[in-house]
Design an enzyme around this catalytic site. Structure first.
Site, PDB file in Angstrom:
ATOM      1  N   PRO A   2       0.837  -1.193   0.000  1.00  9.24           N
ATOM      2  CA  PRO A   2       0.000   0.000   0.000  1.00  9.24           C
ATOM      3  C   PRO A   2       0.876   1.249   0.000  1.00  9.24           C
ATOM      4  O   PRO A   2       1.566   1.529   0.968  1.00  9.24           O
ATOM      5  CB  PRO A   2      -0.811  -0.121   1.305  1.00  9.24           C
ATOM      6  CG  PRO A   2      -0.784  -1.562   1.641  1.00  9.24           C
ATOM      7  CD  PRO A   2       0.563  -2.040   1.176  1.00  9.24           C
ATOM      8  N   GLU A   3       0.868   1.959  -1.115  1.00 11.88           N
ATOM      9  CA  GLU A   3       1.562   3.229  -1.211  1.00 11.88           C
ATOM     10  C   GLU A   3       0.482   4.311  -1.273  1.00 11.88           C
ATOM     11  O   GLU A   3      -0.674   4.019  -0.990  1.00 11.88           O
ATOM     12  CB  GLU A   3       2.447   3.237  -2.478  1.00 11.88           C
ATOM     13  CG  GLU A   3       3.423   2.060  -2.499  1.00 11.88           C
ATOM     14  CD  GLU A   3       4.299   2.007  -3.740  1.00 11.88           C
ATOM     15  OE1 GLU A   3       4.528   3.065  -4.352  1.00 11.88           O
ATOM     16  OE2 GLU A   3       4.752   0.913  -4.101  1.00 11.88           O
TER      17      GLU A   3
END
Length: 302
Positions: A2-3
């Site tokens: 998750p960026e």
DNA sequence: CACTTGACCTGTCCGC
DNA sequence: TGCGGACAGGTCAAGT
């Protein structure tokens, strides 16, 4: 994984799903994820209403009307998935009722019965019996409870660089920050959250490909015009990914349990041994800054 | 000071 | 089939 785009997608989902709900109880089976057995949780979380969902870099901020905020970092395998309250009438007519209440094909409905699962670390139950699950296979993620007015001064938050999608992230700001790291490989610097906040492995590789810069190139050897291009491409790639609901490689899902589709549009990430979309050269996977790195050896000149 | 490596974890995949 | 090891990658801490 998750960026920024994935976390932003989660934020938007939670905003429509849980703002206004009151937290009835919390359970945790992994104290390092979140310790719920504290007086602060009893006083400032249980019985509090969710007033807003914010994001900074890769963390989700859940503001409570008690003046406290839950800070959540998903790290690599974290998920925040909402499941609506179970219907009272689980009869043969249940299908039709579900559609009436949540809209046709609402993905959260299909999650009921599948969660919690063995990756569930923390469970938030709301007054209406709907539930938010914090799942995290690898247990790297965490939840922290802090006073809302002290969020900005938290060590983790205070060190962060500018948000790449904010107006503050001008080329001059980006360029100025890069000048302090002139001897470093560009990819290592893009991953440094104190330089800019929110880029991780996927979008570092993608934005460097888009600007024809080799990930291991040191900054002082990169022309100003290339850096200008990189600044533009970082913003473009992040925005495109948000449009596509983020990237799902293995674990990532949004607040509705749905995968993102950005990787269908990725040019190099996870595309080793495939032809470069720009020049046809075979994409290689190498190691830069300790990370798996995808690069076209021809058109991303060293 | 800049940079690298190890730790935190679990699940999957690869080679033998 | 089983088993060890590499790998996945965000961030911090410790080491070079």
């Amino acid at each position: 994984m998750p960026e920024l785009p994935e976390v932003e997608t989660v934020r938007v989902g939670l905003q429509s799903l849980i703002v206004g709900k009151t937290i009835k109880s919390i359970d945790s089976n992994w104290a390092k994820s979140f310790s719920v057995d504290t007086p602060e949780v009893d006083r400032f979380v249980i019985g509090s209403k969710i007033s807003a969902i914010r994001r900074r870099a890769k963390v989700i901020l859940i503001d409570l009307d008690s003046g406290y905020t839950l800070i959540i970092h998903l790290k690599m395998t974290g998920q925040l998935v909402f499941v609506p309250s179970a219907q009272k009438n689980q009869s043969s007519k249940a299908e039709g009722r579900k559609e009436e209440r949540f809209g046709a094909g609402h993905p959260n409905d299909s999650l009921r019965g599948k969660l919690p699962d063995r990756s569930t670390r923390v469970t938030f139950v709301f007054n209406d019996k709907s539930t938010l699950y914090f799942n995290d296979q690898r247990k790297f993620g965490w939840v922290k409870l802090v006073e809302s007015q002290k969020v900005e001064s938290q060590k983790f938050i205070s060190k962060l660089g500018p948000e790449p999608l904010s107006d503050d992230f001008t080329f001059d700001v980006f360029y100025g920050r890069l000048q302090k790291r002139k001897g470093s490989a560009i990819k290592a610097v893009l991953l440094d959250q104190s330089v800019l906040a929110g880029v991780g492995n996927i979008y570092a590789d993608e934005s460097l490909w888009a600007s024809s810069i080799h990930p291991s190139e040191v900054i002082k050897n990169i022309s100003d015009s290339r850096l200008k291009k990189l600044h533009t491409e970082i913003i473009y790639v992040l925005k495109l990914s948000i449009e596509k609901g983020g990237s799902t490689d293995k674990n990532y899902v949004n607040a509705e349990g749905k995968k993102g589709s950005y990787l269908e549009f990725a040019k190099v990430f996870r595309r080793e041994k495939l032809p470069c979309p720009r020049c046809g050269t075979t994409i290689e996977k190498i190691r830069v800054a300790g990370r798996g790195t995808h690069v076209c050896p021809k058109c991303q000149k060293a």
